[in-house]
Design a protein around this motif. Structure first.
Motif, PDB file in Angstrom:
ATOM      1  N   GLU A  67      75.843  15.289  91.226  1.00  0.00           N
ATOM      2  CA  GLU A  67      77.413  15.464  90.715  1.00  0.00           C
ATOM      3  C   GLU A  67      78.064  14.159  90.334  1.00  0.00           C
ATOM      4  OE1 GLU A  67      79.149  18.211  93.008  1.00  0.00           O
ATOM      5  OE2 GLU A  67      77.791  19.805  92.662  1.00  0.00           O
ATOM      6  N   ALA A  68      77.906  13.239  91.207  1.00  0.00           N
ATOM      7  CA  ALA A  68      78.343  11.862  90.761  1.00  0.00           C
ATOM      8  C   ALA A  68      77.698  11.163  89.549  1.00  0.00           C
ATOM      9  CB  ALA A  68      78.207  10.891  91.899  1.00  0.00           C
ATOM     10  N   LEU A  69      76.554  11.326  89.402  1.00  0.00           N
ATOM     11  CA  LEU A  69      75.815  10.666  88.251  1.00  0.00           C
ATOM     12  C   LEU A  69      76.310  11.266  87.046  1.00  0.00           C
ATOM     13  CD1 LEU A  69      72.204  10.360  89.791  1.00  0.00           C
ATOM     14  CD2 LEU A  69      74.055   8.328  89.220  1.00  0.00           C
ATOM     15  N   ASN A  70      76.538  12.630  87.165  1.00  0.00           N
ATOM     16  CA  ASN A  70      76.756  13.341  85.810  1.00  0.00           C
ATOM     17  C   ASN A  70      78.279  13.159  85.597  1.00  0.00           C
ATOM     18  OD1 ASN A  70      74.374  14.402  85.519  1.00  0.00           O
ATOM     19  ND2 ASN A  70      74.703  16.359  86.666  1.00  0.00           N
ATOM     20  N   GLU A  71      79.241  12.565  86.276  1.00  0.00           N
ATOM     21  CA  GLU A  71      80.626  12.476  86.062  1.00  0.00           C
ATOM     22  C   GLU A  71      80.960  11.761  84.901  1.00  0.00           C
ATOM     23  OE1 GLU A  71      82.987  12.637  90.578  1.00  0.00           O
ATOM     24  OE2 GLU A  71      82.196  10.526  89.803  1.00  0.00           O
ATOM     25  N   SER A  72      81.555  12.205  83.998  1.00  0.00           N
ATOM     26  CA  SER A  72      82.029  11.389  82.608  1.00  0.00           C
ATOM     27  C   SER A  72      83.271  10.408  82.764  1.00  0.00           C
ATOM     28  CB  SER A  72      82.417  12.555  81.668  1.00  0.00           C
ATOM     29  OG  SER A  72      83.398  13.201  82.223  1.00  0.00           O
ATOM     30  N   TRP A  73      83.790  10.312  84.097  1.00  0.00           N
ATOM     31  CA  TRP A  73      85.203   9.550  83.836  1.00  0.00           C
ATOM     32  C   TRP A  73      84.654   8.481  85.055  1.00  0.00           C
ATOM     33  CZ3 TRP A  73      87.948   7.746  87.786  1.00  0.00           C
ATOM     34  CH2 TRP A  73      89.359   7.233  87.728  1.00  0.00           C
ATOM     35  N   SER A  74      85.375   7.135  84.642  1.00  0.00           N
ATOM     36  CA  SER A  74      85.063   6.101  85.664  1.00  0.00           C
ATOM     37  C   SER A  74      86.334   5.388  85.577  1.00  0.00           C
ATOM     38  CB  SER A  74      84.201   5.171  84.856  1.00  0.00           C
ATOM     39  OG  SER A  74      84.272   4.620  83.578  1.00  0.00           O
ATOM     40  N   GLU A  75      86.599   4.446  86.494  1.00  0.00           N
ATOM     41  CA  GLU A  75      87.788   3.664  86.722  1.00  0.00           C
ATOM     42  C   GLU A  75      87.571   2.352  86.891  1.00  0.00           C
ATOM     43  OE1 GLU A  75      91.027   1.890  87.978  1.00  0.00           O
ATOM     44  OE2 GLU A  75      89.603   2.179  89.585  1.00  0.00           O
ATOM     45  N   VAL A  76      88.229   1.504  86.197  1.00  0.00           N
ATOM     46  CA  VAL A  76      87.813   0.109  85.921  1.00  0.00           C
ATOM     47  C   VAL A  76      87.734  -0.635  87.128  1.00  0.00           C
ATOM     48  CG1 VAL A  76      88.691  -1.862  84.755  1.00  0.00           C
ATOM     49  CG2 VAL A  76      88.595   0.034  83.541  1.00  0.00           C
ATOM     50  N   SER A  77      88.917  -0.390  88.212  1.00  0.00           N
ATOM     51  CA  SER A  77      88.748  -1.303  89.395  1.00  0.00           C
ATOM     52  C   SER A  77      87.756  -1.159  90.364  1.00  0.00           C
ATOM     53  CB  SER A  77      90.244  -1.246  89.962  1.00  0.00           C
ATOM     54  OG  SER A  77      90.367   0.178  90.367  1.00  0.00           O
ATOM     55  N   HIS A  78      87.204   0.052  90.524  1.00  0.00           N
ATOM     56  CA  HIS A  78      86.003   0.524  91.072  1.00  0.00           C
ATOM     57  C   HIS A  78      85.059   0.025  90.464  1.00  0.00           C
ATOM     58  CE1 HIS A  78      89.002   3.513  92.917  1.00  0.00           C
ATOM     59  NE2 HIS A  78      88.400   3.546  94.028  1.00  0.00           N
ATOM     60  N   GLU A  79      85.037   0.280  89.378  1.00  0.00           N
ATOM     61  CA  GLU A  79      83.583  -0.470  88.672  1.00  0.00           C
ATOM     62  C   GLU A  79      83.546  -1.883  88.970  1.00  0.00           C
ATOM     63  OE1 GLU A  79      81.293   1.148  86.767  1.00  0.00           O
ATOM     64  OE2 GLU A  79      82.106   3.098  87.582  1.00  0.00           O
ATOM     65  N   GLU A  80      84.664  -2.708  88.703  1.00  0.00           N
ATOM     66  CA  GLU A  80      84.632  -4.192  88.795  1.00  0.00           C
ATOM     67  C   GLU A  80      84.440  -4.583  90.306  1.00  0.00           C
ATOM     68  OE1 GLU A  80      88.400  -5.247  87.240  1.00  0.00           O
ATOM     69  OE2 GLU A  80      87.587  -5.388  85.398  1.00  0.00           O
ATOM     70  N   ALA A  81      85.010  -3.813  91.259  1.00  0.00           N
ATOM     71  CA  ALA A  81      84.565  -4.183  92.666  1.00  0.00           C
ATOM     72  C   ALA A  81      83.292  -4.089  93.215  1.00  0.00           C
ATOM     73  CB  ALA A  81      85.675  -3.310  93.764  1.00  0.00           C
ATOM     74  N   ALA A  82      82.612  -2.833  92.608  1.00  0.00           N
ATOM     75  CA  ALA A  82      81.156  -2.953  92.931  1.00  0.00           C
ATOM     76  C   ALA A  82      80.310  -3.986  92.291  1.00  0.00           C
ATOM     77  CB  ALA A  82      80.626  -1.466  92.399  1.00  0.00           C
ATOM     78  N   LYS A  83      80.550  -4.188  91.142  1.00  0.00           N
ATOM     79  CA  LYS A  83      79.973  -5.086  90.353  1.00  0.00           C
ATOM     80  C   LYS A  83      79.915  -6.611  90.756  1.00  0.00           C
ATOM     81  CE  LYS A  83      79.511  -2.256  86.152  1.00  0.00           C
ATOM     82  NZ  LYS A  83      80.000  -2.106  84.728  1.00  0.00           N
ATOM     83  N   ALA A  84      81.221  -6.888  91.484  1.00  0.00           N
ATOM     84  CA  ALA A  84      81.369  -8.238  92.043  1.00  0.00           C
ATOM     85  C   ALA A  84      80.430  -8.413  92.935  1.00  0.00           C
ATOM     86  CB  ALA A  84      83.086  -8.335  92.552  1.00  0.00           C
ATOM     87  N   ASN A  87      91.062  12.872  90.007  1.00  0.00           N
ATOM     88  CA  ASN A  87      90.813  11.246  89.522  1.00  0.00           C
ATOM     89  C   ASN A  87      91.549  10.248  90.274  1.00  0.00           C
ATOM     90  OD1 ASN A  87      88.563  12.495  88.050  1.00  0.00           O
ATOM     91  ND2 ASN A  87      89.581  12.163  86.364  1.00  0.00           N
ATOM     92  N   PHE A  88      90.494   9.329  90.615  1.00  0.00           N
ATOM     93  CA  PHE A  88      91.419   8.040  90.946  1.00  0.00           C
ATOM     94  C   PHE A  88      92.045   7.367  89.584  1.00  0.00           C
ATOM     95  CE2 PHE A  88      88.106   7.551  94.115  1.00  0.00           C
ATOM     96  CZ  PHE A  88      88.965   7.305  95.328  1.00  0.00           C
ATOM     97  N   GLU A  89      93.393   6.930  89.960  1.00  0.00           N
ATOM     98  CA  GLU A  89      94.318   6.253  88.762  1.00  0.00           C
ATOM     99  C   GLU A  89      94.476   4.864  89.098  1.00  0.00           C
ATOM    100  OE1 GLU A  89      97.534   8.684  88.638  1.00  0.00           O
ATOM    101  OE2 GLU A  89      96.523  10.438  87.849  1.00  0.00           O
ATOM    102  N   ALA A  90      94.561   4.049  88.067  1.00  0.00           N
ATOM    103  CA  ALA A  90      95.258   2.680  88.249  1.00  0.00           C
ATOM    104  C   ALA A  90      96.513   2.604  87.629  1.00  0.00           C
ATOM    105  CB  ALA A  90      94.116   1.738  87.454  1.00  0.00           C
ATOM    106  N   PRO A  91      97.376   1.807  88.540  1.00  0.00           N
ATOM    107  CA  PRO A  91      97.188   1.010  89.415  1.00  0.00           C
ATOM    108  C   PRO A  91      97.304   1.689  91.011  1.00  0.00           C
ATOM    109  CG  PRO A  91      99.434   0.516  88.742  1.00  0.00           C
ATOM    110  CD  PRO A  91      98.687   1.618  87.744  1.00  0.00           C
ATOM    111  N   SER A  92      97.780   2.799  90.887  1.00  0.00           N
ATOM    112  CA  SER A  92      98.046   3.799  92.236  1.00  0.00           C
ATOM    113  C   SER A  92      97.763   5.055  91.918  1.00  0.00           C
ATOM    114  CB  SER A  92      99.493   3.587  92.524  1.00  0.00           C
ATOM    115  OG  SER A  92      99.781   4.096  93.646  1.00  0.00           O
ATOM    116  N   ASN A  93      97.259   5.763  93.237  1.00  0.00           N
ATOM    117  CA  ASN A  93      97.093   7.071  93.240  1.00  0.00           C
ATOM    118  C   ASN A  93      98.116   7.898  93.837  1.00  0.00           C
ATOM    119  OD1 ASN A  93      94.102   6.681  92.454  1.00  0.00           O
ATOM    120  ND2 ASN A  93      94.037   5.951  94.300  1.00  0.00           N
TER     121      ASN A  93
END
Length: 227
Positions: A199-216, A35-41
């Motif tokens: 498989e992406a649609l079935n993922e149960s985990w999300s990461e805030v910075s990726h979500e915000e970047a897309a919605k922006a 999984n991606f992690e905030a603030p750094s992978n």
């Protein structure tokens, strides 16, 4: 057997490239999602890749990183990674290199997010320019080599390199010419692309910075992920 380290399918455009290529060519591999992690992978990704990034391919003690490096490694060992005809192979390698290093406006404004549908009211000029070049490039390949894939009648590395763009066009409703649009629809019907999407649609985990970047990028229309 190969081990391919990738990050979340919802977001990880770079991981999609070797994953789709290996699935399309029926090259066996074990998949490991980190999984991606905030603030750094950096710390988690460094456990399998000295560069601290995804994707990364392990072949026994051999570590191969970067999607282009993995592609060329596989091309030395498996038939069909690149087109067999010389002109198609040259074109495909150049187009893949252009994708690998270019289209920064599209990448920056429209990060890959498989699950969302977003409308952009006013597409920035830089993104329009990138989309025009993509339409031109795809049309050139389809015209030169007969389609329905970019370099001929079968899925090769060049299709894998542009697979993340397919999802960006779908997510943000981005405009391309008619020939490129037909290619998008053709790619969305391919088994590796459909599998990645599901498989992406079935993922149960999300990461805030990726979500915000897309919605922006624009106005949220829908979220298709499993709730």
């Amino acid at each position: 057997m190969y081990t391919l380290y990738i990050a979340n399918k919802t977001y990880s455009s770079w991981s999609l490239r070797p994953w789709a290529l290996m699935r399309a060519l029926n090259i066996p591999f074990q998949e490991k999602v980190v999984n991606f992690e905030a603030p750094s992978n950096w710390a988690s990704f460094r456990q399998f890749n000295p560069a601290g990034k995804v994707p990364c391919l392990h072949d026994g003690e051999t570590i191969v990183w970067d999607s282009l490096g993995i592609t060329e490694f596989l091309a030395d060992r498996h038939p069909g990674v690149w087109p067999s005809e010389d002109k198609a192979k040259i074109w495909a390698r150049c187009a893949a290199a252009e994708m690998h290093s270019g289209f920064s406006n599209l990448r920056g404004v429209c990060p890959m997010h498989v699950g969302l549908r977003i409308h952009i009211d006013a597409i920035p000029e830089g993104v329009k320019s990138d989309l025009a070049r993509i339409s031109e490039l795809w049309s050139e390949g389809l015209d030169k080599f007969g389609g329905p894939f970019l370099a001929g009648d079968r899925f090769t590395a060049i299709d894998a390199f542009f697979a993340p763009v397919i999802f960006r066009i779908q997510t943000y409703g981005l405009p391309v010419n008619a020939k490129a649009g037909a290619y998008v629809q053709h790619m969305l019907q391919q088994a590796p692309i459909q599998q990645w999407q599901q498989e992406a649609l079935n993922e149960s985990w999300s990461e805030v910075s990726h979500e915000e970047a897309a919605k922006a990028a624009g106005r949220l229309i829908d979220d298709l992920r499993k709730k």
